[in-house]
Design a protein around this motif. Structure first.
Motif, PDB file in Angstrom:
ATOM      1  N   TRP A   1      72.348 -15.781  49.962  1.00 32.35           N
ATOM      2  CA  TRP A   1      72.519 -14.371  49.159  1.00 32.35           C
ATOM      3  C   TRP A   1      71.613 -13.321  49.639  1.00 32.35           C
ATOM      4  O   TRP A   1      70.407 -13.558  49.714  1.00 32.35           O
ATOM      5  N   ILE A   2      72.064 -12.278  50.059  1.00 33.46           N
ATOM      6  CA  ILE A   2      71.056 -11.083  50.309  1.00 33.46           C
ATOM      7  C   ILE A   2      71.173 -10.133  49.165  1.00 33.46           C
ATOM      8  O   ILE A   2      72.490  -9.694  48.810  1.00 33.46           O
ATOM      9  N   ASN A   3      70.060  -9.933  48.843  1.00 37.41           N
ATOM     10  CA  ASN A   3      70.199  -8.836  47.477  1.00 37.41           C
ATOM     11  C   ASN A   3      69.150  -7.612  48.055  1.00 37.41           C
ATOM     12  O   ASN A   3      68.245  -7.716  48.408  1.00 37.41           O
ATOM     13  N   ILE A   4      69.926  -6.479  47.592  1.00 39.73           N
ATOM     14  CA  ILE A   4      69.476  -5.153  48.172  1.00 39.73           C
ATOM     15  C   ILE A   4      69.195  -4.359  46.877  1.00 39.73           C
ATOM     16  O   ILE A   4      70.055  -4.083  46.068  1.00 39.73           O
ATOM     17  N   ALA A   5      67.751  -4.236  46.514  1.00 41.71           N
ATOM     18  CA  ALA A   5      67.509  -3.453  45.296  1.00 41.71           C
ATOM     19  C   ALA A   5      66.984  -2.165  45.899  1.00 41.71           C
ATOM     20  O   ALA A   5      66.120  -1.964  46.253  1.00 41.71           O
ATOM     21  N   GLY A   6      67.865  -0.943  45.465  1.00 35.93           N
ATOM     22  CA  GLY A   6      67.662   0.344  45.910  1.00 35.93           C
ATOM     23  C   GLY A   6      68.500   0.959  46.941  1.00 35.93           C
ATOM     24  O   GLY A   6      68.639   0.098  47.983  1.00 35.93           O
ATOM     25  N   ILE A   7      69.734   1.642  46.541  1.00 34.66           N
ATOM     26  CA  ILE A   7      70.782   2.050  47.455  1.00 34.66           C
ATOM     27  C   ILE A   7      70.561   3.477  47.808  1.00 34.66           C
ATOM     28  O   ILE A   7      71.557   3.890  48.439  1.00 34.66           O
ATOM     29  N   HIS A   8      69.606   4.187  47.667  1.00 38.86           N
ATOM     30  CA  HIS A   8      69.458   5.524  47.910  1.00 38.86           C
ATOM     31  C   HIS A   8      69.254   5.941  49.484  1.00 38.86           C
ATOM     32  O   HIS A   8      69.389   6.716  49.952  1.00 38.86           O
ATOM     33  N   GLN A   9      68.823   4.821  50.261  1.00 42.73           N
ATOM     34  CA  GLN A   9      68.561   4.914  51.646  1.00 42.73           C
ATOM     35  C   GLN A   9      70.099   4.632  52.193  1.00 42.73           C
ATOM     36  O   GLN A   9      70.306   3.436  52.429  1.00 42.73           O
ATOM     37  N   VAL A  10      70.709   5.715  52.437  1.00 42.02           N
ATOM     38  CA  VAL A  10      72.146   5.433  53.060  1.00 42.02           C
ATOM     39  C   VAL A  10      72.140   4.785  54.562  1.00 42.02           C
ATOM     40  O   VAL A  10      73.018   3.879  54.503  1.00 42.02           O
ATOM     41  N   GLU A  11      71.262   4.981  55.408  1.00 38.66           N
ATOM     42  CA  GLU A  11      71.168   4.411  56.533  1.00 38.66           C
ATOM     43  C   GLU A  11      70.925   2.827  56.514  1.00 38.66           C
ATOM     44  O   GLU A  11      71.566   2.088  57.454  1.00 38.66           O
ATOM     45  N   ASN A  12      70.281   2.278  55.646  1.00 42.02           N
ATOM     46  CA  ASN A  12      70.367   0.836  55.328  1.00 42.02           C
ATOM     47  C   ASN A  12      71.855   0.226  54.862  1.00 42.02           C
ATOM     48  O   ASN A  12      72.316  -0.494  55.466  1.00 42.02           O
ATOM     49  N   ILE A  13      72.479   0.942  53.922  1.00 48.39           N
ATOM     50  CA  ILE A  13      73.865   0.369  53.769  1.00 48.39           C
ATOM     51  C   ILE A  13      74.610   0.547  54.869  1.00 48.39           C
ATOM     52  O   ILE A  13      75.728  -0.165  55.306  1.00 48.39           O
ATOM     53  N   GLN A  14      74.713   1.772  55.803  1.00 49.64           N
ATOM     54  CA  GLN A  14      75.432   1.870  56.898  1.00 49.64           C
ATOM     55  C   GLN A  14      75.318   0.622  57.966  1.00 49.64           C
ATOM     56  O   GLN A  14      76.190   0.265  58.482  1.00 49.64           O
ATOM     57  N   LYS A  15      73.925   0.452  58.233  1.00 52.93           N
ATOM     58  CA  LYS A  15      73.522  -0.727  59.176  1.00 52.93           C
ATOM     59  C   LYS A  15      73.957  -1.991  58.665  1.00 52.93           C
ATOM     60  O   LYS A  15      74.677  -2.600  59.366  1.00 52.93           O
ATOM     61  N   LEU A  16      73.991  -2.444  57.556  1.00 52.74           N
ATOM     62  CA  LEU A  16      74.474  -3.600  56.970  1.00 52.74           C
ATOM     63  C   LEU A  16      75.932  -3.528  57.058  1.00 52.74           C
ATOM     64  O   LEU A  16      76.591  -4.650  57.340  1.00 52.74           O
ATOM     65  N   GLY A  17      76.548  -2.648  56.679  1.00 55.78           N
ATOM     66  CA  GLY A  17      78.151  -2.551  56.685  1.00 55.78           C
ATOM     67  C   GLY A  17      78.749  -2.595  58.181  1.00 55.78           C
ATOM     68  O   GLY A  17      79.681  -3.357  58.464  1.00 55.78           O
ATOM     69  N   ASP A  18      78.080  -2.226  59.201  1.00 60.48           N
ATOM     70  CA  ASP A  18      78.221  -2.411  60.527  1.00 60.48           C
ATOM     71  C   ASP A  18      78.331  -3.729  60.742  1.00 60.48           C
ATOM     72  O   ASP A  18      79.016  -4.330  61.661  1.00 60.48           O
ATOM     73  N   CYS A  19      77.151  -4.314  60.628  1.00 59.02           N
ATOM     74  CA  CYS A  19      76.805  -5.911  60.747  1.00 59.02           C
ATOM     75  C   CYS A  19      77.972  -6.764  60.212  1.00 59.02           C
ATOM     76  O   CYS A  19      78.295  -7.602  61.060  1.00 59.02           O
ATOM     77  N   PHE A  20      78.255  -6.696  59.035  1.00 60.21           N
ATOM     78  CA  PHE A  20      79.253  -7.434  58.329  1.00 60.21           C
ATOM     79  C   PHE A  20      80.624  -6.879  58.187  1.00 60.21           C
ATOM     80  O   PHE A  20      81.429  -7.480  57.535  1.00 60.21           O
ATOM     81  N   GLY A  21      80.958  -5.831  59.002  1.00 63.86           N
ATOM     82  CA  GLY A  21      82.304  -5.518  59.292  1.00 63.86           C
ATOM     83  C   GLY A  21      82.529  -4.814  57.638  1.00 63.86           C
ATOM     84  O   GLY A  21      83.943  -5.167  57.529  1.00 63.86           O
ATOM     85  N   LEU A  22      81.977  -4.305  57.060  1.00 62.16           N
ATOM     86  CA  LEU A  22      82.613  -3.667  55.742  1.00 62.16           C
ATOM     87  C   LEU A  22      83.202  -2.312  56.012  1.00 62.16           C
ATOM     88  O   LEU A  22      82.612  -1.342  56.891  1.00 62.16           O
ATOM     89  N   HIS A  23      84.106  -2.011  55.167  1.00 65.79           N
ATOM     90  CA  HIS A  23      85.305  -0.835  55.364  1.00 65.79           C
ATOM     91  C   HIS A  23      84.224   0.420  55.043  1.00 65.79           C
ATOM     92  O   HIS A  23      83.470   0.151  53.935  1.00 65.79           O
ATOM     93  N   PRO A  24      84.553   1.593  55.617  1.00 66.96           N
ATOM     94  CA  PRO A  24      83.499   2.729  55.143  1.00 66.96           C
ATOM     95  C   PRO A  24      83.803   3.056  53.706  1.00 66.96           C
ATOM     96  O   PRO A  24      83.101   3.693  52.911  1.00 66.96           O
TER      97      PRO A  24
END
Length: 356
Positions: free
Chosen positions: A67-90
């Motif tokens: 279980w990975i919990n991300i508290a704070g989503i305003h840093q877009v680069e973090n969401i982008q990197k995690l999405g690239d790693c886990f194969g999440l759709h844009p």
């Protein structure tokens, strides 16, 4: 936040941008992004806080549940990197960054994307809301929330307990537990809402004021937003229960049906509170009207009593020289006594007619 903005959200930042453009839409509720990871199975439990998003990459393909919990989503680069790693759709990443999403679920074959609304009221009677996004994969759940505080403490406690059911189940049961925790928190909100309704009713029965009217309108806005947050959740849970996917086992669907029942109870309670608020508002307006009628009734009775007294006083205020009563020694006292008799007689009559 403006009530209209709270209900309809703000999307002006996205106007003109192509689909899949990653930009944070919403309030920046926390300065520091906190990343926590709980990795477990039936015999193993490890909880830690990470400093960089890259440290999450090792948990993509493991034999344990993560279980990975991300508290704070305003840093877009973090969401982008995690999405690239886990194969999440844009488009999924775009929805994660848009905090005014409607609760929904999307099946992307190798993972589910789930959007929920979490309600909190720790600091005041009025609740605050934030969007929670869940990514359910084969052996992991990733949760994105706007602030560090949440309603998942009981889930963390159960995860830390050896031989608990959640430790023996898969990632789908973890996702169910998070959804269940959010739905259970709605009952706490509804309980406090019921207490506020009782306070408003007491004020309404004793001394209604503009403060009471403001409280009624405030609660009506909250009920509208609460309904907007909870009503689609029924579709979300029902869709997860109907999905024929290897990501959700039949053993977990039994628990999802229980969450569905709880969701229906919450919706019924919200509809009941909305009807009660409409009734309370009608009672408030009626009480004001009745109060105004009582005031007008009292003033009308006073005016009615003084009409004949004013007539008598006007007649004897003309001061004609040949008025016989003007030279009578007891004339003044006789007129006063007559006026008092008229007033008392009218009061007795009004009392007898039950106008007083």
């Amino acid at each position: 936040m403006n009530p209209a903005s709270k209900i309809f959200g703000k999307r002006s930042k996205k106007v003109g941008l192509p689909p899949g453009t990653l930009i944070h839409v919403g309030e920046k509720k926390t300065e520091e992004v906190k990343i926590t990871v709980i990795d477990y199975d039936e015999d193993h439990f490890d909880q830690r806080q990470l400093t960089t998003i890259e440290e999450c990459y090792v948990y993509k393909n493991t034999h344990t549940i993560t279980w990975i919990n991300i508290a704070g989503i305003h840093q877009v680069e973090n969401i982008q990197k995690l999405g690239d790693c886990f194969g999440l759709h844009p488009l999924v990443l775009e929805d994660i960054l848009h905090t005014d999403q409607r609760p929904k679920t999307e099946d992307h074959d190798d993972y589910f994307y789930i959007v929920l609304k979490m309600l909190l009221n720790e600091k005041s009677p009025e609740f605050t809301t934030e969007q929670v996004s869940l990514i359910l994969g084969p052996n992991f759940v990733i949760s994105f929330q706007e602030t560090e505080g949440d309603v998942f403490d009981h889930v963390r406690t159960r995860l830390g307990t050896a031989r608990s059911r959640i430790r023996k189940m898969g990632a789908d049961f973890l996702a169910y537990s998070l959804i269940d925790a959010i739905v259970d928190s709605y009952f706490v909100i509804l309980e406090k809402t019921g207490e506020r309704l009782e306070d408003i009713e007491e004020d309404l029965m004793t001394e209604p004021s503009k403060k009471t009217l403001h409280a009624i309108h405030q609660m009506k806005r909250e009920m509208i937003y609460l309904r907007k947050s909870v009503w689609p959740l029924r579709e979300v849970v029902s869709a997860l229960n109907r999905e024929d996917s290897p990501l959700i086992k039949d053993s977990t669907k039994i628990y999802l049906r229980d969450v569905y029942d709880h969701t229906i109870q919450v919706i019924d309670a919200i509809e009941t509170f909305r009807d009660m608020l409409s009734g309370i508002l009608d009672i408030y307006l009626s009480s004001l009207s009745n109060k105004m009628n009582e005031i007008m009734k009292f003033l009308t009775i006073i005016g009615t009593i003084f009409i004949p007294l004013t007539f008598v006083a006007g007649v004897y205020g003309m001061n004609f020289h040949f008025m016989p009563e003007l030279r009578w020694h007891y004339g003044y006292f006789a007129v006063l006594a007559f006026m008092a008799l008229v007033g008392i007689t009218m009061l007795i009559y009004f009392k007898w007619k039950k106008w007083l």
